[in-house]
Scaffold this active site. Structure first.
Site, PDB file in Angstrom:
ATOM      1  N   LYS B  88     -13.518  28.700 -14.302  1.00  0.00           N
ATOM      2  CA  LYS B  88     -14.775  28.601 -14.060  1.00  0.00           C
ATOM      3  C   LYS B  88     -15.396  27.155 -14.398  1.00  0.00           C
ATOM      4  O   LYS B  88     -16.370  26.458 -14.023  1.00  0.00           O
ATOM      5  CB  LYS B  88     -15.540  29.737 -14.397  1.00  0.00           C
ATOM      6  N   GLU B 110     -25.611  32.885 -11.613  1.00  0.00           N
ATOM      7  CA  GLU B 110     -25.561  34.313 -11.672  1.00  0.00           C
ATOM      8  C   GLU B 110     -24.050  34.449 -12.170  1.00  0.00           C
ATOM      9  O   GLU B 110     -23.138  33.553 -12.539  1.00  0.00           O
ATOM     10  CB  GLU B 110     -25.424  34.931 -10.238  1.00  0.00           C
ATOM     11  N   SER B 376      -6.029  32.355 -13.065  1.00  0.00           N
ATOM     12  CA  SER B 376      -7.354  31.936 -13.188  1.00  0.00           C
ATOM     13  C   SER B 376      -8.035  32.215 -14.553  1.00  0.00           C
ATOM     14  O   SER B 376      -8.955  31.256 -14.804  1.00  0.00           O
ATOM     15  CB  SER B 376      -8.275  32.401 -11.942  1.00  0.00           C
TER      16      SER B 376
END
Lengths: 295, 395
Positions: B88, B110, B376
């Site tokens: 991220k 969010e 990830s």
């Protein structure tokens, strides 16, 4: 020319301001919504916006979010709203506009939606999450049935967008009193006069201001520069406070009359009699106008 | 080059947002296109990626896992080793640099699993910008560790208790905030969803994953892999991995959240079970009822618990360029354990979905085939959930 344009033309001729009232369809239930439309029509409201409940109303504040959720629990669908409009149409010629997010319309099918909306007697559509850039398909479909696609315009839109949106909007231009989402507020956005002045230079379409209007003084203030107001969340709050009570429709009617500055007129014994008569006529399926009710 | 000027990937994408947001999208698009060509911006982005995030991340060959499965070669792209523990941060770093360039003084985001929230909180702290993160109360409950991390980083976590109290509702609330505070605030969307230019911009920031993988695999294997496998919620880690391989003869496989099974209706598989619709500013596959109301989703992985998917994935599905599959909660949980035990790597439950499918694939393939799994994120955040779901350690 559809009912919206006729209404605004008449208002302009009579040097009067428009009052647009928003109701969430199916809150607290569809029967009440139907009664409220008739009540508000008899109170002299110019246009009624019928909200279509959506699971994810991202342009709405808590009040309308909650009303939408409740309406969805009642299984309110576009088809049920269309049936309600068809019934209402037999009793009043007040312009009726649906306010809906785009996905329910998209799933219904744009052409089918336009055809059905036209056939039940709707006059226009507002889609808060459909900017003019993406609206070509819906607009041409609605055009075939003489339905207006009304756009919202915000004060932070750059001049070229103001021109585009004001040019595209049909019936009237829905101007936001402040940047943000629906919901009542204490004060109005600053710079409203300046904002409306800018749009006036671009278009001679009626400018109606909405978002956050809940008091008589807001209405008076806005109408100094605008051609009318939209009141939504504040009406829903009055409905909420009176859910389950017998006189809900009258309470909402009185609140709206208060906002319009005609409450005193309404509460005189003579007026009350006329309203009673008008309502009785409406119940028998006759078309009653505000002017008829007030002589 | 996709998307086109209007932000469409073929039939999918666009900008379906309230008017108040339109001007900000234009501003963002301009800043982003400028940054793409701006050497100084790119240099700064690369600097922080290497010195702050710790890139490039390794491409690690999982030999014990291979041995256990007895099939294809398996490589893991270790995005879990990034600072903050997931991919991220590649995106939040890029967006924060842009926000700074645009003169924004406030950041909102969010978050579902909390990984994007933590990454945004981290990068906001790094640049000294005020940050607020919207998070569903259900996610706050199941991702308590990440909530604590965000607070520690000086971010305010705002609970959202509308709808299903998960990612979708957090996005609604973030959009409402953005529409209200548009002049001062930049909204850092965490995936390749939302209105144009977000899907393209987030993809570009994340494509560092695929670019590195390409170089690394060519170096060790002398050829490109046969399969790339990545999980798909909104789809940012998978697009980041797939994009640099788009024109190659490489199979792209996206793994969606199968939840309690596709037949149960309780899942997050928008591409496999959704219909085309509009949510959160974009036209894409979407889990919804016949009236266009958005359906509640389910996944054991909070980051995949979302009814929509990025428009580029819809395009890749429609054109057949990528293949999409789903694995269930149960399968994800068992590969969570498998990877922990065979390789000493605890994967995020989201990434465990990719592993679960790769495991099924690997056993069917010959030994000379190569699979790259995008790992990830790391799984520390999921310890509580997993200890509840897995009652006893593996024997």
């Amino acid at each position: 020319m559809n009912r919206i344009s006729e209404t605004f033309e008449k208002l302009r001729k009579d040097k009067k301001k428009a009052f647009v009232a928003y109701l969430t369809s199916g809150y607290p239930d569809l029967e009440t919504t139907e009664n409220l439309v008739l009540e508000l029509a008899s109170r002299g409201v110019s246009v009624i916006e019928l909200g279509v409940p959506f699971s994810d109303p991202l342009a709405d504040g808590p009040t309308i979010q909650e009303a939408s959720q409740k309406a969805l629990l009642n299984h309110v669908t576009l088809d049920k709203i269309f049936s309600m409009v068809k019934k209402i149409r037999r009793r009043t010629q007040i312009p009726l506009v649906v306010m809906t997010y785009y996905n329910p319309v998209y799933q219904y099918g744009i052409r089918k939606f336009a055809k059905k909306a036209g056939s039940v007697g709707l006059d226009g559509v507002i889609v808060p999450d459909l900017p003019s850039e993406e609206s070509g398909g819906l607009k041409s479909a609605l055009g075939r049935y003489d339905l207006s696609l009304i756009f919202l315009l915000a004060s932070n839109s750059p001049p070229d967008r103001m021109k585009l949106v004001a040019g595209e909007s049909e019936g009237f231009v829905y101007c936001l009193s402040h940047i943000g989402i629906t919901g009542t507020r204490k004060g109005l956005g600053q710079g409203l006069k300046l904002f409306l002045g800018k749009i006036r230079k671009i278009t001679d379409k009626p400018l109606v201001v909405g978002f956050g209007i809940s008091r008589r003084e807001h209405v008076r203030e806005v109408n100094k520069w605008a051609d009318g107001v939209v009141v939504g969340s504040a009406i829903i709050e009055v409905i909420k406070a009176n859910v389950g009570k017998k006189n809900l429709t009258r309470k909402v009617g009185d609140y709206v009359s208060g906002l319009m500055g005609t409450l005193e007129l309404m509460s005189s014994p003579k007026a009350a009699k006329r309203i009673r008569e008008a309502r009785a006529k409406a119940k028998e399926g006759e078309i009653v106008s505000f002017d008829e009710a007030f002589g | 080059m996709l998307p086109d000027k209007k932000g469409y990937f073929g039939f999918f994408g666009g900008k379906y947002v309230p008017e108040t947001v339109m001007a900000a999208l234009k501003e963002l698009e301009k800043a982003y296109l400028g940054a793409k060509r701006d050497k100084k911006f790119q240099e700064e982005f690369r600097y922080y990626l290497s010195q702050y995030v710790g890139r490039p991340t390794p491409l690690y060959r999982a030999k014990r896992l291979e041995k256990k499965l007895g099939g294809a070669k398996i490589y893991l792209k270790r995005e879990d080793l990034n600072h903050t523990g997931s991919h991220k941060i590649n995106n939040t770093l890029g967006q924060l640099l842009l926000a700074r360039k645009m003169g924004k003084t406030r950041i909102i985001a969010e978050t579902g699993a909390g990984q994007h929230g933590v990454a945004t909180a981290t990068t906001s702290a790094l640049f000294g910008i005020e940050c607020e993160v919207y998070m569903g109360t259900e996610d706050i409950r199941r991702q308590a560790l990440n909530v604590f991390r965000m607070k520690l980083l000086g971010t305010r976590v705002i609970p959202v208790d509308s709808g299903s109290c998960t990612l979708k509702d957090a996005i609604n609330e973030a959009i409402r905030d953005w529409a209200t505070n548009i002049e001062t605030t930049h909204y850092v969307i965490g995936s390749v969803v939302g209105p144009h230019p977000y899907p393209a911009m987030v993809r570009d920031f994340q494509s560092v994953i695929g670019k590195e993988t390409r170089k690394q695999i060519l170096k060790v294997e002398g050829r490109l892999p046969d399969y790339l496998v990545a999980c798909v919620g909104g789809g940012s880690n998978s697009i980041g991995m797939f994009y640099p391989f788009m024109r190659d003869r490489v199979n792209l496989i996206g793994v969606e959240a199968g939840g309690l099974g596709l037949a149960s209706g309780r899942h997050g598989a928008a591409l496999l079970r959704g219909r085309v619709g509009i949510l959160h500013g974009t036209l894409s596959y979407l889990l919804q009822d016949r009236y266009g109301q958005i359906r509640e989703t389910h996944s054991v992985a909070a980051g995949l618990d979302y009814p929509g998917v990025g428009p580029e994935h819809s395009f890749l599905k429609k054109t057949g360029r990528a293949k999409y599959v789903a694995v269930t909660d149960r399968e994800a949980l068992s590969s969570f354990r498998l990877l922990s035990e065979t390789e000493g790597i605890i994967p995020a439950l989201e990434s465990a979905h990719a592993i679960a499918y790769a495991v099924k694939l690997a056993v069917k393939l010959q030994k000379n085939k190569i699979i790259v799994i995008n790992l990830s994120g790391r799984g520390d955040k999921d310890a509580d959930i997993v200890s509840g779901e897995l009652d006893e350690p593996h024997k």
